[in-house]
Scaffold this active site. Sequence first.
Site, PDB file in Angstrom:
ATOM      1  N   ARG A  27     -12.534  -8.153  -4.264  1.00  0.00           N
ATOM      2  CA  ARG A  27     -11.234  -7.491  -4.359  1.00  0.00           C
ATOM      3  C   ARG A  27     -10.278  -7.984  -3.288  1.00  0.00           C
ATOM      4  O   ARG A  27      -9.083  -7.744  -3.371  1.00  0.00           O
ATOM      5  CB  ARG A  27     -11.415  -5.969  -4.199  1.00  0.00           C
ATOM      6  CG  ARG A  27     -12.184  -5.342  -5.331  1.00  0.00           C
ATOM      7  CD  ARG A  27     -12.625  -3.934  -4.972  1.00  0.00           C
ATOM      8  NE  ARG A  27     -11.509  -3.036  -4.818  1.00  0.00           N
ATOM      9  CZ  ARG A  27     -11.117  -2.156  -5.732  1.00  0.00           C
ATOM     10  NH1 ARG A  27     -11.757  -2.082  -6.864  1.00  0.00           N
ATOM     11  NH2 ARG A  27     -10.107  -1.368  -5.513  1.00  0.00           N
ATOM     12  N   TRP A  71      -7.524  -4.063   3.066  1.00  0.00           N
ATOM     13  CA  TRP A  71      -6.508  -5.072   2.755  1.00  0.00           C
ATOM     14  C   TRP A  71      -5.216  -4.488   3.317  1.00  0.00           C
ATOM     15  O   TRP A  71      -4.697  -3.505   2.801  1.00  0.00           O
ATOM     16  CB  TRP A  71      -6.434  -5.253   1.240  1.00  0.00           C
ATOM     17  CG  TRP A  71      -5.596  -6.367   0.744  1.00  0.00           C
ATOM     18  CD1 TRP A  71      -5.926  -7.698   0.711  1.00  0.00           C
ATOM     19  CD2 TRP A  71      -4.302  -6.265   0.137  1.00  0.00           C
ATOM     20  NE1 TRP A  71      -4.909  -8.416   0.135  1.00  0.00           N
ATOM     21  CE2 TRP A  71      -3.906  -7.562  -0.220  1.00  0.00           C
ATOM     22  CE3 TRP A  71      -3.430  -5.199  -0.127  1.00  0.00           C
ATOM     23  CZ2 TRP A  71      -2.685  -7.838  -0.829  1.00  0.00           C
ATOM     24  CZ3 TRP A  71      -2.218  -5.466  -0.742  1.00  0.00           C
ATOM     25  CH2 TRP A  71      -1.855  -6.775  -1.082  1.00  0.00           C
ATOM     26  N   ASN A  97      -8.324   4.466   0.260  1.00  0.00           N
ATOM     27  CA  ASN A  97      -7.564   3.447  -0.488  1.00  0.00           C
ATOM     28  C   ASN A  97      -6.279   4.077  -0.965  1.00  0.00           C
ATOM     29  O   ASN A  97      -6.269   5.265  -1.313  1.00  0.00           O
ATOM     30  CB  ASN A  97      -8.328   2.997  -1.741  1.00  0.00           C
ATOM     31  CG  ASN A  97      -9.477   2.082  -1.420  1.00  0.00           C
ATOM     32  OD1 ASN A  97      -9.705   1.753  -0.272  1.00  0.00           O
ATOM     33  ND2 ASN A  97     -10.199   1.677  -2.453  1.00  0.00           N
ATOM     34  N   GLY A  98      -5.215   3.274  -1.061  1.00  0.00           N
ATOM     35  CA  GLY A  98      -3.936   3.794  -1.552  1.00  0.00           C
ATOM     36  C   GLY A  98      -2.914   3.823  -0.429  1.00  0.00           C
ATOM     37  O   GLY A  98      -3.121   3.210   0.629  1.00  0.00           O
ATOM     38  N   GLU A 470      -1.924 -19.732  -7.541  1.00  0.00           N
ATOM     39  CA  GLU A 470      -2.666 -18.687  -6.836  1.00  0.00           C
ATOM     40  C   GLU A 470      -3.960 -19.172  -6.226  1.00  0.00           C
ATOM     41  O   GLU A 470      -4.397 -18.653  -5.201  1.00  0.00           O
ATOM     42  CB  GLU A 470      -2.906 -17.449  -7.714  1.00  0.00           C
ATOM     43  CG  GLU A 470      -3.903 -17.619  -8.820  1.00  0.00           C
ATOM     44  CD  GLU A 470      -4.172 -16.315  -9.562  1.00  0.00           C
ATOM     45  OE1 GLU A 470      -4.218 -15.260  -8.937  1.00  0.00           O
ATOM     46  OE2 GLU A 470      -4.341 -16.372 -10.782  1.00  0.00           O
ATOM     47  N   HIS A 486      18.748 -27.117 -17.335  1.00  0.00           N
ATOM     48  CA  HIS A 486      19.744 -26.143 -16.868  1.00  0.00           C
ATOM     49  C   HIS A 486      19.539 -25.809 -15.386  1.00  0.00           C
ATOM     50  O   HIS A 486      19.892 -24.725 -14.953  1.00  0.00           O
ATOM     51  CB  HIS A 486      19.684 -24.886 -17.733  1.00  0.00           C
ATOM     52  CG  HIS A 486      19.947 -25.166 -19.170  1.00  0.00           C
ATOM     53  ND1 HIS A 486      21.193 -25.524 -19.641  1.00  0.00           N
ATOM     54  CD2 HIS A 486      19.115 -25.216 -20.236  1.00  0.00           C
ATOM     55  CE1 HIS A 486      21.113 -25.747 -20.947  1.00  0.00           C
ATOM     56  NE2 HIS A 486      19.861 -25.572 -21.329  1.00  0.00           N
ATOM     57  N   LYS A 585      -7.900  -8.326  -6.267  1.00  0.00           N
ATOM     58  CA  LYS A 585      -8.249  -8.283  -7.690  1.00  0.00           C
ATOM     59  C   LYS A 585      -7.561  -7.125  -8.403  1.00  0.00           C
ATOM     60  O   LYS A 585      -7.112  -7.257  -9.518  1.00  0.00           O
ATOM     61  CB  LYS A 585      -9.774  -8.137  -7.831  1.00  0.00           C
ATOM     62  CG  LYS A 585     -10.272  -8.129  -9.265  1.00  0.00           C
ATOM     63  CD  LYS A 585     -10.122  -9.481  -9.903  1.00  0.00           C
ATOM     64  CE  LYS A 585     -10.535  -9.530 -11.341  1.00  0.00           C
ATOM     65  NZ  LYS A 585      -9.990 -10.720 -12.016  1.00  0.00           N
TER      66      LYS A 585
HETATM   67  C1  F6R Z   1      -3.786 -13.585 -11.835  1.00  0.00           C
HETATM   68  C2  F6R Z   1      -4.155 -12.195 -11.848  1.00  0.00           C
HETATM   69  C3  F6R Z   1      -3.084 -11.174 -11.677  1.00  0.00           C
HETATM   70  C4  F6R Z   1      -3.356  -9.978 -12.600  1.00  0.00           C
HETATM   71  C5  F6R Z   1      -2.351  -8.861 -12.314  1.00  0.00           C
HETATM   72  C6  F6R Z   1      -2.510  -7.702 -13.252  1.00  0.00           C
HETATM   73  O1  F6R Z   1      -4.890 -14.408 -12.039  1.00  0.00           O
HETATM   74  O2  F6R Z   1      -5.297 -11.855 -11.983  1.00  0.00           O
HETATM   75  O3  F6R Z   1      -1.833 -11.706 -11.909  1.00  0.00           O
HETATM   76  O4  F6R Z   1      -3.259 -10.392 -13.920  1.00  0.00           O
HETATM   77  O5  F6R Z   1      -2.524  -8.411 -10.988  1.00  0.00           O
HETATM   78  O6  F6R Z   1      -3.795  -7.167 -13.186  1.00  0.00           O
HETATM   79  P1  F6R Z   1      -4.357  -6.215 -14.317  1.00  0.00           P
HETATM   80  O7  F6R Z   1      -4.532  -7.024 -15.544  1.00  0.00           O
HETATM   81  O8  F6R Z   1      -5.652  -5.719 -13.758  1.00  0.00           O
HETATM   82  O9  F6R Z   1      -3.348  -5.140 -14.501  1.00  0.00           O
END
Ligand code: F6R
Length: 590
Positions: A27, A71, A97-98, A470, A486, A585
Amino acid sequence: MCGIVGYCGFRKAEEVIISSLKRLEYRGYDSWGLAVRDGNELKIFRSVGNIGSADFTGHFSGNMGIGHTRWATHGKPSEKNAHPHTDCTGKLAVVHNGIISNFQTLKEELSDRGHVFRSDTDTEVIAHLIEENYSGDLKTAVIRAIKRLNGSYAIVAIHSEGESLVACRYKSPLILGVGDEELIIASDVPALLDYTNRVVYLDDGDVIELKKDGYSIWNGKETTRSVESIPWSIEDAEKGGYEHFMLKEIHEAPGVIENNLAEYVPRDIELDVSFAEEVDAITVVACGTSYHAGLVGRYVFENLAQIPVRVEYASEFVYGSFLQRNSLVMGITQSGETADTLEAMKRAKKMGSKVLAITNVLGSSATRVADYVIYSRAGPEISVAATKSFIAQLVVLYLIAIELSSIPLSEKRKLIDELKMLPGTVQSIFQYESEIASLSEWISEYENMMYVGRGYGYPVALEGALKMKEISYIHAEGYPAGELKHGPFALLGERTPVIAILIPDDSYSIMLSNIKEMKARDSPVIALADENDTEVEKYVDRVIRIPSTRSILAPITYSIVLQLLAYYTAKARGCEIDRPRNLAKSVTVE
Ligand code: F6R
């Protein structure tokens, strides 16, 4: 994003906490820590960086504790900001978390009453609030304390004098794992799977008390929640011989397509989309890769089902968007926990729309917000970069669109047959893997790239560029091929290679003209082209061949190739592929 673990049972708490926190490493985190109740004392350890091979042999000996990977949001990554955070007495510790949005006011108020703060975090106010409300009963203290919190939280609290852990959630995921004579609470399923696959998904407002001999849930009153079985094993969440999760997960695409077809098309399509039959319009709300899935969906729905589709970044949808009457809102979210997507879905509900969640995670928050749920059955995705979950989202979108389409039945069947052939087609992509890897070596020398496509190729270009930036940290932009002149043409030149998505449909010849224009500006051009394309070689520097499929399904095959291209480029640049810097993640903050 941050990871939470709490353990209460017969094992050594620190061993369970460390191994479960490692399961949550994917994550993303910058510091970590744990607190274990050892006799009547709370022992705490916190550190910056990775857990690595932390060994606490002889240091802790309790069977109850909490742990956290952080994080950073409030305060930089440092030991003092790492969780757990304690109150003034040092007898109470919390992991969280949050984001507590009113923490500044609370901090000032608590400081005025004599509380001394030792970190820059919002979390620390929680410890002090619980302390103020504690008189021997941790659960009551937590219930009282959280009444003061605004924002989002999943919290686990421990007290050196108590026999229980107390946890609660609001807008941040928290799951209880129910083992034999042991309980483990965590923010995400992989943290539990070594111990149990029986879980309870907690709801917003739930406060849960975990004791050695059982648990109880309170949400305004004593409440029960059902125990469900997770259909994944721990092996599903391990690397299985691949160097990285990302490569393993790309290679799982054929199986993912098969799983979804087996679930939803055992014979004909058995996906219940009756709720969408009368809708006049669809609005997709999503972020990142899921947003790109929505963009592919837009072309598919408009072409197959003649339903107008708007695709919105979830984070922007909340600013005064208008929903046409009789709209269906689709929240597409792999994790089911993305805060922006959840907010957008809630807003759509308030505006009177029916909301469908397309998500990979059983019991996730998105499934609670939505009126309808369709699972995109990708299995656990550990690498931060979404790969197989994107493919699963596309398959689900195709199936819904086919089901809603009024094309003749014979045509629907042909499409389904082609979908059923896709696992084999995707498998044959992997025969080109070493070519893709060697091309990636060459790409890895550049710092800027452009990805372009038209029609179905446009969202594929956006997603390819996102994957590249990324994980390889190369600056990559995705554009509709027609838009380059453009403005972005100014960036072309021999140091800016272009990846051109050439799908053999009515966009093909104009794409070739666009490629000529890019070549005229000295950009090296690499085309992704159908294996039967005999023209393209004359126009570009390199070609990656894609096994043939119907153009409407090409986003699947082409995207998998771009996932491999990003993977091998990142590998050539020595990047940390599964956990790219600064990313997480599951993005559970807005
Ligand atoms: C890129 C990636 C992110 C997720 C985004 C949404 O590889 O994984 O851009 O797609 O954070 O995440 P979800 O789908 O879990 O809402």
